[in-house]
Design a protein around this motif. Structure first.
Motif, PDB file in Angstrom:
ATOM      1  N   SER A  40       0.859  -1.203   0.000  1.00  0.00           N
ATOM      2  CA  SER A  40       0.000   0.000   0.000  1.00  0.00           C
ATOM      3  C   SER A  40       0.887   1.242   0.000  1.00  0.00           C
ATOM      4  O   SER A  40       1.813   1.355   0.819  1.00  0.00           O
ATOM      5  N   LEU A  87       1.246   4.404   1.207  1.00  0.00           N
ATOM      6  CA  LEU A  87       0.768   5.360   2.207  1.00  0.00           C
ATOM      7  C   LEU A  87       1.535   6.682   2.105  1.00  0.00           C
ATOM      8  O   LEU A  87       2.561   6.770   1.438  1.00  0.00           O
ATOM      9  N   ASP A 120      -5.428   9.608  12.295  1.00  0.00           N
ATOM     10  CA  ASP A 120      -5.792   8.309  11.725  1.00  0.00           C
ATOM     11  C   ASP A 120      -5.118   7.194  12.524  1.00  0.00           C
ATOM     12  O   ASP A 120      -3.926   6.920  12.362  1.00  0.00           O
ATOM     13  N   GLN A 121      -5.883   6.558  13.404  1.00  0.00           N
ATOM     14  CA  GLN A 121      -5.337   5.533  14.294  1.00  0.00           C
ATOM     15  C   GLN A 121      -4.931   4.252  13.540  1.00  0.00           C
ATOM     16  O   GLN A 121      -4.228   3.404  14.096  1.00  0.00           O
ATOM     17  N   SER A 122      -5.363   4.103  12.266  1.00  0.00           N
ATOM     18  CA  SER A 122      -5.026   2.891  11.509  1.00  0.00           C
ATOM     19  C   SER A 122      -3.647   2.967  10.868  1.00  0.00           C
ATOM     20  O   SER A 122      -3.120   1.949  10.418  1.00  0.00           O
ATOM     21  N   VAL A 123      -3.048   4.170  10.813  1.00  0.00           N
ATOM     22  CA  VAL A 123      -1.735   4.327  10.179  1.00  0.00           C
ATOM     23  C   VAL A 123      -0.664   3.681  11.053  1.00  0.00           C
ATOM     24  O   VAL A 123      -0.511   4.028  12.218  1.00  0.00           O
ATOM     25  N   PRO A 124       0.122   2.709  10.498  1.00  0.00           N
ATOM     26  CA  PRO A 124       1.145   2.026  11.312  1.00  0.00           C
ATOM     27  C   PRO A 124       2.405   2.861  11.493  1.00  0.00           C
ATOM     28  O   PRO A 124       3.228   2.582  12.379  1.00  0.00           O
ATOM     29  N   THR A 144       7.649   4.313  13.273  1.00  0.00           N
ATOM     30  CA  THR A 144       6.427   3.560  13.547  1.00  0.00           C
ATOM     31  C   THR A 144       5.670   4.233  14.680  1.00  0.00           C
ATOM     32  O   THR A 144       6.230   5.053  15.423  1.00  0.00           O
ATOM     33  N   ARG A 145       4.441   3.898  14.842  1.00  0.00           N
ATOM     34  CA  ARG A 145       3.617   4.453  15.903  1.00  0.00           C
ATOM     35  C   ARG A 145       4.240   4.146  17.270  1.00  0.00           C
ATOM     36  O   ARG A 145       4.303   5.005  18.155  1.00  0.00           O
ATOM     37  N   THR A 169       2.220  -4.382   6.131  1.00  0.00           N
ATOM     38  CA  THR A 169       2.248  -4.661   7.571  1.00  0.00           C
ATOM     39  C   THR A 169       2.451  -6.154   7.797  1.00  0.00           C
ATOM     40  O   THR A 169       2.192  -6.992   6.922  1.00  0.00           O
ATOM     41  N   LYS A 220       0.714  -8.011   9.760  1.00  0.00           N
ATOM     42  CA  LYS A 220      -0.606  -8.640   9.750  1.00  0.00           C
ATOM     43  C   LYS A 220      -1.010  -9.015   8.313  1.00  0.00           C
ATOM     44  O   LYS A 220      -1.457 -10.138   8.049  1.00  0.00           O
ATOM     45  N   GLU A 221      -0.840  -8.075   7.380  1.00  0.00           N
ATOM     46  CA  GLU A 221      -1.177  -8.329   5.981  1.00  0.00           C
ATOM     47  C   GLU A 221      -0.315  -9.449   5.408  1.00  0.00           C
ATOM     48  O   GLU A 221      -0.792 -10.306   4.650  1.00  0.00           O
TER      49      GLU A 221
END
Length: 582
Positions: A280, A282, A301-305, A320-321, A391, A393-394
């Motif tokens: 992706s 980003l 945006d809480q979904s941004v890693p 990273t976050r 990510t 996870k992906e």
């Protein structure tokens, strides 16, 4: 009373005058549109109350004439099949309790079939599941007897009978026919789709072929192909007829087109093996951006890693976050760093991969990282420039999806990769600059062996060959099961000849265990050839056609070259291998 007397008189007239009409409905392969066989269906005299077969058989049962009626219908079906010269399988409906009757066993013999010039392996007894079986033990013995005689068994109306799926596990039929109520409107009924898909998976593992009955629309047919049903029949394909009619071109075209579409979709899913397909793009950051501005972006945006920091479109670091949180937490963290540029706290040691890196390799690299970085996203570049991120996870989800898809396309009998995976390997083979060899393996005289010893014994031979290949071929090379007795090996050009020698030596040394002592001593078995004539066939041998380093444009061109070598190799006596080299 008058009506009852009339029906009785009509029934006995039908039996006495053999006034039964036989019609045939084709059962098609939903993979290529060829005819598997014909179901023989019986009708009473036209324009009479007993013309409808359901009424006819119900009334015969109520009057204790079921045996006589079924016997008449079978005889008429065989007579008509002989007259029409049906060479495909013939499906004959039979009541399970009639089949268990000693009279049936004594009457339906190979000698009886020979009167109609038919062989046992062409007959499929279609047993209705709607009828309760009175003596299951005796029925199972009867079924075993006929299977040993090379007859095949189909269970009709699966999903509508009293016994549910128990009968499938009790007698292990060759075919199971799905009740038409399961098929009706399946193109938009998700519950039916889920059930049929589960039955297809069960059938594949149990080596049972599924036939869908009552297909009435092209939408139902297309959905059944998508779900993986192998055979089908119904009014949309062709209505029952007393003559054998050609299948409509539109039906065959639909089957071929739907299978091509399905193959393309499956191939695209399985061949999505590079990380480029799942990355992706980003938002990226300039190195001069302040830390408190980066924090604000993450809060939005809480979904941004995290973010990649870019200079001239090349990634110089990542944040990273979690890294940001660690740096600015504590009593003085935010006040110390908030007005500094992001380059001061960015991570310069990060995992970066090229967009054409295989997904499985990226997963391995990700799992080899320091535990502190294990769940950080992976940066993807193309020609050295930023392309996107993936990510963990992906990555894990995609890896699992690939493994599941791979498992789905393994041959259920031999547990070797099937045609979709073979196509992928051949395509990779053509794209490589390294030397390669493709070996096409084919058993000689396997059909006569199946005819004499039966399909179960034939399956044992195929499993034995698959195990033999697994024991010889290196794990770095590829073995696939094309189907039937056809296998393929893709290996380095140096190894190919050695594999051929080892396979032939091992196969010839072990194949006799699948024959009786008498047949081994004779060195042959007696069976019918393709023209129906008696012939002696030698003990099974293996032919291996190979091509090495052939420069071709497509996998179909490769298949043509292999086919040429195979024809030459099959003309040689005994087990042999033959190569075409560039």
């Amino acid at each position: 009373m008058l009506k009852e007397n009339h029906l009785q008189t009509l029934l006995y007239s039908i039996l006495r005058n053999k006034d039964i009409q036989t019609v045939f409905q084709p059962i098609l392969s939903l993979e290529n549109g060829t005819v598997l066989g014909y179901e023989a269906l019986s009708r009473g005299p036209e324009k009479t109350p007993l013309q409808n077969p359901e009424k006819l058989f119900t009334y015969a049962m109520e009057n204790n004439q079921l045996w006589e009626l079924e016997s008449l219908c079978r005889t008429k079906a065989l007579e008509c099949a002989h007259r029409l010269r049906i060479k495909e399988k013939l499906f004959l409906n039979v009541n399970p309790n009639i089949m268990s009757d000693s009279k049936f066993r004594q009457g339906f013999t190979k000698d009886y079939l020979s009167r109609f010039n038919m062989d046992a392996e062409k007959i499929v007894f279609e047993i209705t599941e709607k009828e309760a079986i009175t003596n299951l033990t005796h029925f199972k013995q009867t079924v075993s007897h006929y299977k040993e005689q090379l007859y095949q068994i189909a269970i009709d109306d699966v999903g509508s009978g009293y016994s549910g799926l128990n009968i499938l596990t009790d007698i292990h039929p060759h075919f199971m026919k799905l009740d038409m109520q399961l098929i009706r409107n399946i193109d938009f009924d998700r519950t039916k789709q889920s059930l049929v898909k589960s039955l297809c998976e069960f059938a594949a593992h149990s080596q049972i072929h599924i036939i869908a009955e009552g297909i009435e629309t092209k939408e139902e047919l297309a959905k059944l192909i998508e779900l993986g049903v192998r055979f089908g029949q119904g009014y949309y394909i062709q209505k029952p007829n007393s003559n054998l009619l050609p299948i409509r071109e539109g039906v065959i075209a639909l089957i071929v087109d739907e299978n091509r579409r399905k193959q393309r979709q499956l191939f695209n899913r399985i061949t999505e093996k590079f990380v480029k397909k799942m990355s992706s793009a980003l938002q990226t950051l300039d190195g001069n951006m302040l830390i408190d501005e980066v924090k604000a972006l993450m809060n939005q945006d809480q979904s941004v890693p995290g973010f990649c920091i870019i200079e001239q479109n090349r990634v110089v670091g990542v944040i990273t976050r979690n890294q940001l949180h660690v740096k600015i937490s504590g009593p003085f963290g935010y006040s110390l760093y908030s007005k500094n540029s992001i380059t001061e706290i960015m991570e310069e040691d990060f995992l970066q991969v090229d967009s054409n890196t295989p997904i499985h390799k990226v997963a391995k690299l990700a799992m080899m990282r320091d535990p502190k970085q294990l769940y950080d996203f992976i940066t993807v570049t193309e020609n050295g420039e930023y392309f996107g991120i993936v990510t963990v996870k992906e990555l894990l989800e995609k890896t699992m999806e690939i493994e599941v898809n791979f498992a789905k396309h393994m041959n259920p009998l031999t547990e070797l990769p099937g045609n979709i995976l073979i196509e992928q390997q051949l395509q990779d083979c053509l794209e490589t600059e390294e030397g390669y060899g493709v070996l096409y393996l084919d058993l000689d005289n396997f059909k006569p062996y199946n005819d004499v010893y039966g399909f179960e014994k034939g399956d044992q031979v195929l499993i034995h060959l698959a195990d033999l290949l697994k024991g010889i071929v290196s794990q770095d090379d590829f073995i696939g099961h094309i189907g039937g007795d056809d296998f393929i090996i893709i290996a380095s050009s140096e190894q190919s000849v050695l594999y051929c020698q080892q396979i032939i030596e091992k196969f010839d040394a072990t194949i006799e265990q699948f024959y009786t002592k008498r047949d081994v001593e004779n060195g042959w078995i007696a069976s019918k050839n393709r023209h129906g004539k008696d012939e002696l066939f030698p003990i099974l041998t293996i032919s291996i056609a190979g091509i090495i380093n052939q420069h071709v444009q497509s996998t179909s061109d490769l298949a043509k070259k292999v086919s040429e070598v195979k024809k030459q190799c099959k003309q040689l006596i005994g087990s042999n291998y033959l190569f075409m080299e560039s």
